[in-house]
Design a protein around this motif. Structure first.
Motif, PDB file in Angstrom:
ATOM      1  N   THR A   1      -0.983   2.954  -9.210  1.00  0.00           N
ATOM      2  CA  THR A   1      -1.269   2.564 -10.457  1.00  0.00           C
ATOM      3  C   THR A   1      -2.618   1.504 -10.481  1.00  0.00           C
ATOM      4  N   ASP A   2      -2.449   0.539  -9.994  1.00  0.00           N
ATOM      5  CA  ASP A   2      -3.236  -0.729  -9.783  1.00  0.00           C
ATOM      6  C   ASP A   2      -4.534   0.068  -9.444  1.00  0.00           C
ATOM      7  N   LEU A   3      -4.631   0.793  -8.455  1.00  0.00           N
ATOM      8  CA  LEU A   3      -5.961   1.421  -7.863  1.00  0.00           C
ATOM      9  C   LEU A   3      -6.459   2.456  -8.891  1.00  0.00           C
ATOM     10  N   LYS A   4      -5.646   3.160  -9.539  1.00  0.00           N
ATOM     11  CA  LYS A   4      -6.085   4.067 -10.680  1.00  0.00           C
ATOM     12  C   LYS A   4      -7.109   3.473 -11.892  1.00  0.00           C
TER      13      LYS A   4
ATOM     14  N   VAL B   1       0.902  -1.020   0.148  1.00  0.00           N
ATOM     15  CA  VAL B   1      -0.151   0.106  -0.092  1.00  0.00           C
ATOM     16  C   VAL B   1       0.843   1.457   0.007  1.00  0.00           C
ATOM     17  N   GLY B   2       0.436   2.069  -0.873  1.00  0.00           N
ATOM     18  CA  GLY B   2       1.471   3.369  -0.951  1.00  0.00           C
ATOM     19  C   GLY B   2       2.364   3.380  -2.082  1.00  0.00           C
ATOM     20  N   SER B   3       2.988   2.155  -2.344  1.00  0.00           N
ATOM     21  CA  SER B   3       3.786   2.082  -3.573  1.00  0.00           C
ATOM     22  C   SER B   3       3.250   2.583  -4.684  1.00  0.00           C
ATOM     23  N   GLU B   4       4.196   2.864  -5.563  1.00  0.00           N
ATOM     24  CA  GLU B   4       3.852   3.323  -7.022  1.00  0.00           C
ATOM     25  C   GLU B   4       3.010   2.421  -7.820  1.00  0.00           C
ATOM     26  N   GLU B   5       3.362   1.088  -7.853  1.00  0.00           N
ATOM     27  CA  GLU B   5       2.542   0.217  -8.380  1.00  0.00           C
ATOM     28  C   GLU B   5       1.065  -0.083  -7.838  1.00  0.00           C
TER      29      GLU B   5
ATOM     30  N   ASP C   1      -6.455   5.556   1.961  1.00  0.00           N
ATOM     31  CA  ASP C   1      -4.818   5.209   1.630  1.00  0.00           C
ATOM     32  C   ASP C   1      -4.399   5.953   0.179  1.00  0.00           C
ATOM     33  N   PHE C   2      -5.286   5.873  -0.593  1.00  0.00           N
ATOM     34  CA  PHE C   2      -5.071   6.403  -2.097  1.00  0.00           C
ATOM     35  C   PHE C   2      -4.630   7.857  -1.822  1.00  0.00           C
ATOM     36  N   ALA C   3      -5.637   8.572  -1.023  1.00  0.00           N
ATOM     37  CA  ALA C   3      -5.421   9.812  -0.591  1.00  0.00           C
ATOM     38  C   ALA C   3      -4.276  10.311  -0.040  1.00  0.00           C
ATOM     39  N   LYS C   4      -4.032   9.479   0.985  1.00  0.00           N
ATOM     40  CA  LYS C   4      -2.837   9.875   1.769  1.00  0.00           C
ATOM     41  C   LYS C   4      -1.686   9.573   0.944  1.00  0.00           C
ATOM     42  N   HIS C   5      -1.506   8.612   0.108  1.00  0.00           N
ATOM     43  CA  HIS C   5      -0.095   8.173  -0.518  1.00  0.00           C
ATOM     44  C   HIS C   5       0.050   8.568  -1.847  1.00  0.00           C
ATOM     45  N   CYS C   6      -1.166   8.645  -2.701  1.00  0.00           N
ATOM     46  CA  CYS C   6      -0.979   8.855  -3.952  1.00  0.00           C
ATOM     47  C   CYS C   6      -1.298  10.245  -4.472  1.00  0.00           C
ATOM     48  N   VAL C   7      -2.062  11.248  -3.748  1.00  0.00           N
ATOM     49  CA  VAL C   7      -2.568  12.479  -4.197  1.00  0.00           C
ATOM     50  C   VAL C   7      -1.651  13.462  -3.382  1.00  0.00           C
ATOM     51  N   PHE C   8      -1.469  13.368  -2.109  1.00  0.00           N
ATOM     52  CA  PHE C   8      -0.553  14.256  -1.623  1.00  0.00           C
ATOM     53  C   PHE C   8       0.939  14.074  -1.392  1.00  0.00           C
TER      54      PHE C   8
END
Length: 62
Positions: free
Chosen positions: A38-41, A31-35, A55-62
């Motif tokens: 991408t998978d969640l997108k 969770v939070g890795s670049e992969e 988790d997406f908002a925490k790790h991928c947006v900000f």
């Protein structure tokens, strides 16, 4: 072969198949890795859990 031996043989065979399938299946990315981002997108947003969205908002947006 007795019924008990047949049952034990089938259970052992099914257990071996399950363990083999579990060992060769791909592990999900951390969770939070670049992969993971991408998978969640690629996953439809309607299928996201509340934890995934947070988790997406925490790790991928900000």
């Amino acid at each position: 072969m007795t019924l008990q031996k047949k049952i034990v043989t089938k259970v052992a065979g099914l257990s071996a198949i399950f363990l083999m399938a579990a060992s060769i299946s791909a592990c999900s990315p951390e969770v939070g890795s670049e992969e993971w981002c991408t998978d969640l997108k690629e996953k439809p947003k309607g299928d996201w859990t509340a934890n995934e969205a947070a988790d997406f908002a925490k790790h991928c947006v900000f």
